[in-house]
Design a protein around this motif. Structure first.
Motif, short mmCIF file in Angstrom:
data_model
loop_
_atom_site.label_atom_id
_atom_site.label_comp_id
_atom_site.label_asym_id
_atom_site.label_seq_id
_atom_site.Cartn_x
_atom_site.Cartn_y
_atom_site.Cartn_z
N UNK A 1 0.82 -1.17 0.13
CA UNK A 1 0.01 0.19 0.16
C UNK A 1 0.91 1.51 -0.09
N UNK A 2 0.50 2.87 -0.50
CA UNK A 2 1.22 3.55 -0.83
C UNK A 2 0.11 4.39 0.46
N UNK A 3 0.90 5.46 1.21
CA UNK A 3 0.21 6.35 2.17
C UNK A 3 -0.82 7.26 1.41
N UNK A 4 -2.01 7.49 2.00
CA UNK A 4 -2.37 7.42 3.37
C UNK A 4 -3.02 6.42 3.72
N UNK A 5 -3.47 5.49 2.25
CA UNK A 5 -3.93 4.58 2.66
C UNK A 5 -3.70 3.57 3.96
N UNK A 6 -2.03 3.48 4.03
CA UNK A 6 -1.71 2.62 5.05
C UNK A 6 -2.02 3.26 6.35
N UNK A 7 -1.85 4.19 6.39
CA UNK A 7 -2.23 4.86 8.17
C UNK A 7 -3.77 4.78 8.05
N UNK A 8 -4.40 5.47 6.75
CA UNK A 8 -5.74 5.11 7.19
C UNK A 8 -6.39 3.19 7.77
N UNK A 9 -6.02 2.16 7.15
CA UNK A 9 -5.56 1.05 7.51
C UNK A 9 -5.73 1.05 8.56
N UNK A 10 -4.26 1.66 8.96
CA UNK A 10 -4.23 1.18 10.42
C UNK A 10 -5.12 1.71 11.53
N UNK A 11 -5.29 2.91 11.48
CA UNK A 11 -6.60 4.18 11.68
C UNK A 11 -7.71 3.34 12.66
N UNK A 12 -8.58 2.05 11.48
CA UNK A 12 -8.90 1.31 11.53
C UNK A 12 -9.51 -0.26 12.27
N UNK A 13 -8.13 -0.35 12.35
CA UNK A 13 -7.92 -1.44 13.03
C UNK A 13 -7.53 -2.79 11.56
N UNK A 14 -7.57 -2.89 10.80
CA UNK A 14 -7.65 -3.54 9.38
C UNK A 14 -6.14 -4.05 9.66
N UNK A 15 -4.51 -3.76 10.61
CA UNK A 15 -3.39 -4.43 10.29
C UNK A 15 -2.90 -3.29 10.89
N UNK A 16 -1.71 -3.33 10.77
CA UNK A 16 -0.16 -2.41 9.99
C UNK A 16 0.38 -3.12 9.61
N UNK A 17 1.28 -1.78 9.43
CA UNK A 17 2.51 -1.97 8.28
C UNK A 17 3.92 -1.64 9.08
N UNK A 18 4.52 -3.54 8.55
CA UNK A 18 5.68 -4.68 8.95
C UNK A 18 6.31 -3.74 8.54
N UNK A 19 6.45 -2.63 7.67
CA UNK A 19 7.33 -2.96 6.67
C UNK A 19 7.52 -1.91 5.22
N UNK A 20 8.82 -1.22 5.30
CA UNK A 20 9.17 -0.19 4.14
C UNK A 20 9.99 -0.16 2.83
N UNK A 21 8.60 -0.75 1.65
CA UNK A 21 9.27 -1.15 0.83
C UNK A 21 10.76 -0.33 0.13
N UNK A 22 10.08 0.71 0.05
CA UNK A 22 11.22 1.92 -0.11
C UNK A 22 12.77 1.91 0.17
N UNK A 23 12.49 1.23 1.69
CA UNK A 23 13.88 1.48 2.27
C UNK A 23 14.55 0.29 2.10
N UNK A 24 13.71 -0.84 1.76
CA UNK A 24 14.53 -1.78 1.13
C UNK A 24 14.78 -2.27 -0.02
N UNK A 25 14.45 -1.47 -0.62
CA UNK A 25 15.40 -1.38 -2.17
C UNK A 25 15.97 -0.04 -2.90
N UNK A 26 16.16 0.39 -1.34
CA UNK A 26 17.19 1.50 -1.43
C UNK A 26 16.98 2.68 -2.31
N UNK A 27 18.15 3.89 -2.85
CA UNK A 27 17.50 4.86 -3.61
C UNK A 27 17.43 4.98 -4.76
#
Length: 334
Positions: A191-217
């Motif tokens: 998921x992109x933001x803000x959908x990830x934050x929206x789902x967290x607020x709705x209690x549908x789960x949580x963000x566990x990792x970032x593909x941005x951090x993992x795949x580099x610049x």
């Protein structure tokens, strides 16, 4: 009937002439540019800041943003001339180049420098380990698009074969991925933001990792245009890049709360606290490029990601479809 003194009438006439001349000069001096953005996203915050804070206007540009949903549609709009500049993933310019375009699409200013998606888990109790994705159902992104390629690149990096070690779902349109997950499809979703934050607020789960951090610049989202447009409008392209860099510097030096306040009119249906949370996530992982230059290390990482996904016919030298002339000039101004 009251008589108006001649000098008052003269002043009124003079003011009318001044206003008319000012309007004419503004119309004459301001160049109009239409941007076709691949989607409306918090991921593109510096673009909206550049308009809202008047950085493009300071350069004598009148900029209109059109959302042309999907990379293919955005590129089609650029090639057809219905937009002047496209904001889309750099991979699209490579696809056009691989097809042997006579008027190649040139990347001239980078906006984001990491992938913008996050791994969202429906059930996320305890600490996360990538091995948990084995034999799971993964709701991914469109085949050949940068989010999916960055996702597969990351999974392979952690020893997970996305084609064999999990059930990979890729037949859901980008616009429907969030609703598909919300209705019960998938154990994990990208998921992109803000959908990830929206789902967290709705209690549908949580963000566990970032593909941005993992795949580099990498030059993830870039402003690009046809070579012919650059040839005919070098001054406009430079002014555009100048305005963008001013926005990049502003975003880098201001808080998520301040940025959210500025770009809120572009996201009227999103709660401001969600906007702040989304911007914070992107700022913390260095997603927003601080200058518009596309360097060779980033470009080569992009090619590595595309190659791993099987979407690259051959490696494309950055000099073929990247022109940093305008970005370097803009970044040199202090």
């Amino acid at each position: 009937m009251k008589y108006t003194p001649w000098f008052i009438r003269a002043i009124v006439i003079l003011l009318i002439i001044i206003v008319a001349l000012t309007s004419c000069n503004k119309e004459k001096n301001e160049a109009k540019i239409t941007i076709g953005e691949v989607t409306r996203s918090v991921f593109y915050a510096p673009e909206y800041v550049a308009v809202a804070q008047g950085f493009f206007e300071e350069e004598g540009l009148e900029v209109e943003i059109q959302t042309t949903a999907g990379g293919d549609k955005t590129m089609a709009a650029l090639l057809a001339g219905s937009v002047d500049i496209a904001l889309v993933g750099a991979e699209t310019s490579i696809y056009v180049y691989q097809q042997g375009a006579e008027d190649p699409v040139i990347n001239f200013a980078q906006l984001t420098q990491t992938d913008g998606t996050f791994l969202f888990a429906r059930s996320a109790e305890g600490s996360f380990d990538w091995d948990q994705l084995n034999q799971s159902t993964f709701l991914g992104q469109r085949k050949g698009g940068m989010p999916q390629m960055a996702g597969e690149f990351t999974l392979n990096k952690h020893g997970i074969d996305p084609q064999n070690d999990l059930e990979l779902i890729q037949n859901v349109d980008f616009a429907n991925i969030a609703s598909a997950f919300a209705s019960g499809t998938g154990d994990y979703v990208q998921l992109f933001e803000p959908q990830a934050s929206i789902f967290e607020q709705e209690g549908r789960g949580k963000v566990v990792a970032s593909f941005g951090t993992e795949s580099g610049h990498l030059p993830y989202t870039v402003f690009m245009t046809k070579q012919s447009y650059i040839n005919d409008n070098e001054e406009i392209v430079q002014k555009f890049t100048n305005g963008l860099h001013k926005a990049q510097v502003w975003v880098d030096s201001h808080s998520a709360e301040e940025i959210a306040e500025v770009i809120l009119p572009y996201f009227k249906d999103i709660d401001q606290s969600i906007l702040v949370s989304s911007i914070n996530r992107y700022k913390e992982q260095g997603t927003y490029a601080t200058d518009p230059i596309i360097d060779d290390e980033e470009w080569n990482n992009l090619l590595d990601v595309m190659s791993a996904a099987g979407e690259l016919e051959q490696r494309v030298d950055s000099k073929a479809i990247v022109d940093n002339t305008y970005a370097e000039q803009a970044a040199s101004v202090k």
